[in-house]
Each structure stands twice: as C-alpha cells, then as structure tokens.
Write a protein that holds these residues in place. Structure first.
Motif, PDB file in Angstrom:
ATOM      1  N   GLY A  26     -19.551  18.748  35.284  1.00  0.00           N
ATOM      2  CA  GLY A  26     -19.748  19.548  36.496  1.00  0.00           C
ATOM      3  C   GLY A  26     -19.248  20.956  36.267  1.00  0.00           C
ATOM      4  N   ALA A  27     -19.782  21.893  37.040  1.00  0.00           N
ATOM      5  CA  ALA A  27     -19.423  23.300  36.900  1.00  0.00           C
ATOM      6  C   ALA A  27     -17.936  23.491  37.155  1.00  0.00           C
ATOM      7  N   SER A  28     -17.417  24.601  36.676  1.00  0.00           N
ATOM      8  CA  SER A  28     -16.029  24.945  36.919  1.00  0.00           C
ATOM      9  C   SER A  28     -15.808  25.077  38.433  1.00  0.00           C
ATOM     10  N   GLY A  29     -14.720  24.467  38.918  1.00  0.00           N
ATOM     11  CA  GLY A  29     -14.432  24.547  40.350  1.00  0.00           C
ATOM     12  C   GLY A  29     -15.091  23.453  41.179  1.00  0.00           C
ATOM     13  N   SER A  30     -15.768  22.505  40.518  1.00  0.00           N
ATOM     14  CA  SER A  30     -16.473  21.465  41.274  1.00  0.00           C
ATOM     15  C   SER A  30     -15.553  20.330  41.723  1.00  0.00           C
ATOM     16  N   GLY A  31     -14.308  20.315  41.242  1.00  0.00           N
ATOM     17  CA  GLY A  31     -13.360  19.308  41.721  1.00  0.00           C
ATOM     18  C   GLY A  31     -12.964  18.252  40.699  1.00  0.00           C
ATOM     19  N   LYS A  32     -13.353  18.446  39.444  1.00  0.00           N
ATOM     20  CA  LYS A  32     -13.079  17.437  38.411  1.00  0.00           C
ATOM     21  C   LYS A  32     -11.580  17.233  38.193  1.00  0.00           C
ATOM     22  N   SER A  33     -10.851  18.340  38.006  1.00  0.00           N
ATOM     23  CA  SER A  33      -9.413  18.210  37.750  1.00  0.00           C
ATOM     24  C   SER A  33      -8.683  17.672  38.975  1.00  0.00           C
ATOM     25  N   THR A  34      -9.147  18.072  40.156  1.00  0.00           N
ATOM     26  CA  THR A  34      -8.546  17.548  41.389  1.00  0.00           C
ATOM     27  C   THR A  34      -8.656  16.018  41.399  1.00  0.00           C
ATOM     28  N   LEU A  35      -9.828  15.528  41.051  1.00  0.00           N
ATOM     29  CA  LEU A  35     -10.038  14.077  41.003  1.00  0.00           C
ATOM     30  C   LEU A  35      -9.138  13.428  39.951  1.00  0.00           C
ATOM     31  N   VAL A  51      -8.171  18.544  50.524  1.00  0.00           N
ATOM     32  CA  VAL A  51      -8.213  19.912  51.037  1.00  0.00           C
ATOM     33  C   VAL A  51      -6.941  20.619  50.601  1.00  0.00           C
ATOM     34  N   PHE A  52      -7.092  21.781  49.975  1.00  0.00           N
ATOM     35  CA  PHE A  52      -5.934  22.597  49.617  1.00  0.00           C
ATOM     36  C   PHE A  52      -5.838  23.741  50.621  1.00  0.00           C
ATOM     37  N   THR A  53      -4.635  24.101  50.981  1.00  0.00           N
ATOM     38  CA  THR A  53      -4.460  25.271  51.829  1.00  0.00           C
ATOM     39  C   THR A  53      -3.612  26.269  51.059  1.00  0.00           C
ATOM     40  N   ALA A  54      -4.202  27.405  50.785  1.00  0.00           N
ATOM     41  CA  ALA A  54      -3.475  28.449  50.072  1.00  0.00           C
ATOM     42  C   ALA A  54      -3.592  29.736  50.876  1.00  0.00           C
ATOM     43  N   ASP A  55      -2.469  30.321  51.245  1.00  0.00           N
ATOM     44  CA  ASP A  55      -2.430  31.538  52.064  1.00  0.00           C
ATOM     45  C   ASP A  55      -3.287  31.401  53.323  1.00  0.00           C
ATOM     46  N   GLU A  86      -8.430  27.407  53.628  1.00  0.00           N
ATOM     47  CA  GLU A  86      -8.670  26.022  53.215  1.00  0.00           C
ATOM     48  C   GLU A  86      -9.724  25.943  52.120  1.00  0.00           C
ATOM     49  N   VAL A  87      -9.419  25.191  51.077  1.00  0.00           N
ATOM     50  CA  VAL A  87     -10.421  24.924  50.043  1.00  0.00           C
ATOM     51  C   VAL A  87     -10.670  23.425  50.032  1.00  0.00           C
ATOM     52  N   GLN A  88     -11.924  23.029  50.217  1.00  0.00           N
ATOM     53  CA  GLN A  88     -12.259  21.611  50.168  1.00  0.00           C
ATOM     54  C   GLN A  88     -12.639  21.265  48.738  1.00  0.00           C
ATOM     55  N   ALA A  89     -11.668  20.839  47.943  1.00  0.00           N
ATOM     56  CA  ALA A  89     -11.936  20.561  46.530  1.00  0.00           C
ATOM     57  C   ALA A  89     -12.745  19.280  46.370  1.00  0.00           C
ATOM     58  N   LEU A  90     -12.434  18.259  47.160  1.00  0.00           N
ATOM     59  CA  LEU A  90     -13.235  17.035  47.161  1.00  0.00           C
ATOM     60  C   LEU A  90     -13.756  16.821  48.575  1.00  0.00           C
TER      61      LEU A  90
HETATM   62  N1  LIG Z   1      -3.434  23.557  43.843  1.00  0.00           N
HETATM   63  C1  LIG Z   1      -4.504  24.147  44.361  1.00  0.00           C
HETATM   64  N2  LIG Z   1      -4.388  24.991  45.405  1.00  0.00           N
HETATM   65  C2  LIG Z   1      -5.478  25.591  45.954  1.00  0.00           C
HETATM   66  N3  LIG Z   1      -6.732  25.395  45.509  1.00  0.00           N
HETATM   67  C3  LIG Z   1      -6.920  24.575  44.466  1.00  0.00           C
HETATM   68  C4  LIG Z   1      -5.824  23.906  43.831  1.00  0.00           C
HETATM   69  N4  LIG Z   1      -6.321  23.140  42.821  1.00  0.00           N
HETATM   70  C5  LIG Z   1      -7.653  23.327  42.822  1.00  0.00           C
HETATM   71  N5  LIG Z   1      -8.016  24.174  43.807  1.00  0.00           N
HETATM   72  C6  LIG Z   1      -9.397  24.600  44.123  1.00  0.00           C
HETATM   73  O1  LIG Z   1     -10.184  23.429  44.266  1.00  0.00           O
HETATM   74  C7  LIG Z   1     -11.465  23.605  43.692  1.00  0.00           C
HETATM   75  C8  LIG Z   1     -11.690  22.567  42.600  1.00  0.00           C
HETATM   76  O2  LIG Z   1     -10.837  22.848  41.508  1.00  0.00           O
HETATM   77  P1  LIG Z   1     -10.728  21.926  40.218  1.00  0.00           P
HETATM   78  O3  LIG Z   1     -10.586  20.515  40.650  1.00  0.00           O
HETATM   79  O4  LIG Z   1      -9.682  22.483  39.345  1.00  0.00           O
HETATM   80  O5  LIG Z   1     -12.187  22.120  39.560  1.00  0.00           O
HETATM   81  P2  LIG Z   1     -12.708  21.828  38.069  1.00  0.00           P
HETATM   82  O6  LIG Z   1     -11.670  21.041  37.349  1.00  0.00           O
HETATM   83  O7  LIG Z   1     -14.000  21.064  38.276  1.00  0.00           O
HETATM   84  O8  LIG Z   1     -12.968  23.154  37.455  1.00  0.00           O
HETATM   85  C9  LIG Z   1     -11.506  25.035  43.194  1.00  0.00           C
HETATM   86  O9  LIG Z   1     -12.103  25.830  44.192  1.00  0.00           O
HETATM   87  C10 LIG Z   1     -10.058  25.384  43.002  1.00  0.00           C
HETATM   88  O10 LIG Z   1      -9.848  26.758  43.145  1.00  0.00           O
END
Ligand SMILES: Nc1ncnc2c1ncn2[C@@H]1O[C@H](COP(=O)(O)OP(=O)(O)O)[C@@H](O)[C@H]1O
Ligand SMILES: [Mg+2]
Length: 320
Positions: free
Chosen positions: A65-74, A37-41, A44-48
């Motif tokens: 997976g689509a953009s924003g699906s959580g791949k880079s987070t993983l 979970v990311f918290t920005a401002d 909450e964004v539940q990335a995974l």
């Molecule tokens: N450092 C961060 N702070 C806040 N939100 C984030 C951060 N990194 C990723 N997110 C959010 O988490 C979600 C998944 O992002 P990401 O893993 O980059 O997706 P992908 O790589 O599949 O495009 C998105 O909604 C993105 O905006």
C-alpha cells in the motif's frame, strides 16, 4: 427444470450468514472493522478506517500500500505496541483491545516476534548475534545454568537455520545490513512466536540482499511453521507470496492470490495470480481504479444479479 434462487431466498441466506457469530473464528489473526484515530495538535488523522483482515495459521503473506495508508499503524497494533480506537483485533486467541498491561508484555514476549525496517532497531549494539538471539529466551524465564545452556544452543540453531551461523560472535556493526536482518529474524523467532511481523524489513537493502532476506522468511515459514505477515514496497517480494493484501486509506481493498499451476506438457511450474476485491460485512466493495476508469464509471453504477455473478455496468440512466 432447475430454478434459480429468488432474490428473497438470497436475502434470507445473506441475513443468516450475517448473524453467524463466527467471523474469523478459525483465523490466527482477525481484524474486524479496526479503527485507529490519531490526534495531533487538535487535528484528527484516521489511520485505520474500519479495516478487516483474516490471516490463517501457517500463512506467509504480504501487505502492500502507498505510504501513509496505515500499514505501520496496523503492524504496531498487531505487535501489541499500540491500541486501536475501535473495532476488534484478535491474535492467537488474545483480544488486543482488552489485554491488561501484564498480558500485553507477555504477548509481546511470547506470541509475536517483529522485525523492523531500521536494522539498528532490531539488535542491541553491544551484544553479539548469539547473545542477541538468546536474550528474549532468557528474559522469558529460566535463570539456571541449564536454561542458559538451552538458550545458547537454540540461538545457534536459529542462526544456522538462517545461514548466519558464522556471525555468531559478531556485534551488529561487524555485519552487513543483510546479515543483521537475518540475525533480527532469529531474534524474533527465539521464543517460538505464533506470528512473525515484519514492517518493510528489506527497505534499507539492495534487491539482491532483499531476496536473501525474503528467502530467510520463507525458511522460517516452511521449517518452523511460523505465520508471517510482511509489509513491503518491494514488488518482487510481494509477487513471491501466495497472498498479497493491498491497504488503501486505512482499509484492506484488494487481494491477489497466487497458486501454482503445472504445465502438463513441460512439467514446468508457474504461479498464476488472480486479483480479488474485499467484500466487507456490510456488503461494501472497492473496485480497482484501473477498472472503473477504463469504463468511465463514477458516482453510480448499474448492478444486475445473475445466477452466478453480479454484473456492474456504467450508469446508463438518463439522470447520470
Ligand atoms: N503517532 C502518530 N500520530 C499522528 N499521526 C500518525 C501517527 N502514526 C501514524 N500517523 C498517521 O497515520 C497515517 C498512516 O500512517 P502509517 O500507518 O505510518 O502508514 P504507512 O506505514 O502505510 O506508510 C498517516 O497519515 C500518518 O501520518
Ligand atoms: Mg510504514
């Protein structure tokens, strides 16, 4: 007469399985209900959202997976650059949630290698290819002249394996994007990592160059036995690996497995693909939208247990 197991028999078997402690015990990468979970401002964004994934040693697999699906987070979590909010993640016997800062540094240097999409992020601009590849080995240890010579030798071997030996004395700006990414793969392999992670490594390249980069990953997998996970948007890349896992809304949803089949008449080998859905440990299953839409399924479906399968039918009740 053969008798089918009763539902009670099946239920007993299921609960025995669920108590089994060994989820992923033989896997090199285990993600178990991973949450980030990311918290920005204050938002909450539940990335995974409870992602499960097992990768066996020696696999070469793709994540799509689509953009924003959580791949880079993983990938950042697996790379040891970010820590999950909850769940479990283990790579090569390391627990990614409880590692100390010191363990984490050693993990990033010795257990995983990574290649990023931005070619500029992978290489130091003022070093030649040979120096870039030797650097991780020198950082790991060995200051003496013998160690230095061994690093330099292995650097050239890796550049040769990835077919960029001719770039050994060039700096990044003197190479094409494709050459830079191949050198980046050599850098990532320098310390013989258990796992090589690549986040959209062909994203900035044309399709012909992307194919060459993919061939380089395949070489690393086949010749060095390195386990490789590649995030890709490129359908051509995804369809060349035996296993492609799709991520949707922070969870693994479907998986395509391909196996080669040889036509007996012609001797021609083709890859036959089959799509699977992921069944998590709570029994949750995500049906592909194409399937549910084709049959107009929503909200509720009818299930029937058959001897060798489970039937899922559109809701046929009067309350639908
Ligand atoms: N450092 C961060 N702070 C806040 N939100 C984030 C951060 N990194 C990723 N997110 C959010 O988490 C979600 C998944 O992002 P990401 O893993 O980059 O997706 P992908 O790589 O599949 O495009 C998105 O909604 C993105 O905006
Ligand atoms: Mg991404």
């Amino acid at each position: 007469m053969t008798t089918h197991p009763t539902l009670a028999d099946l239920a007993r078997r299921v609960s025995a399985d669920r108590n089994h402690p060994a989820f992923g015990h033989d896997a090199l990468i285990t993600c178990d209900r991973l949450v980030r979970v990311f918290t920005a401002d204050g938002v909450e964004v539940q990335a995974l959202q409870g992602l499960d994934l097992l990768v066996r040693e020696g696999e070469l697999m793709a994540l799509v997976g689509a953009s924003g699906s959580g791949k880079s987070t993983l990938m950042n979590i697996l790379a040891g650059l970010d820590t999950p909010t909850a769940g479990a993640a283990r790579v090569a016997g390391r627990d990614l949630l409880t590692m100390t800062a010191k363990d984490r540094l050693a993990y990033r240097r010795e257990v995983v290698g990574f290649v990023w999409q931005q070619t500029a992020r992978n290489l130091l601009p003022y070093l030649t290819s040979a120096q870039n590849v030797a650097l991780p080995m020198r950082l790991r240890g060995g200051r003496g002249r013998a160690a230095r010579r061994a690093s330099a030798e292995r650097a050239l071997e890796l550049l040769d394996l990835l077919e960029v030996a001719d770039c050994r004395d060039r700096r990044p700006h003197e190479m094409s994007g494709g050459q830079q990414q191949r050198v980046a793969i050599a850098v990532a392999l320098a310390n013989e990592p258990s796992v090589l992670l690549a986040d959209e490594p062909t994203g900035e390249l044309d399709s012909h160059t992307a194919e060459q980069i993919f061939a380089a990953f395949r070489t690393a997998n086949e010749r060095l036995g390195t386990t490789i996970v590649i995030v890709t948007h490129d359908q051509a890349v995804a369809s060349e690996v035996r296993r492609t896992v799709a991520i949707r809304d922070g969870r693994t949803s479907t998986e395509v497995l391909r196996r080669s089949e040889v036509d007996e008449a012609t001797g021609h080998e083709t890859l036959v693909a089959r799509e699977y859905a992921m069944l998590d440990r709570a029994g949750r299953l995500q049906l592909p939208a194409e399937y549910t839409q084709a049959l107009g399924m929503r909200d509720r479906v009818a299930l029937e247990l058959e001897p060798d399968h489970i039937a899922v039918r559109p809701d046929d009740s009067d309350h639908g």
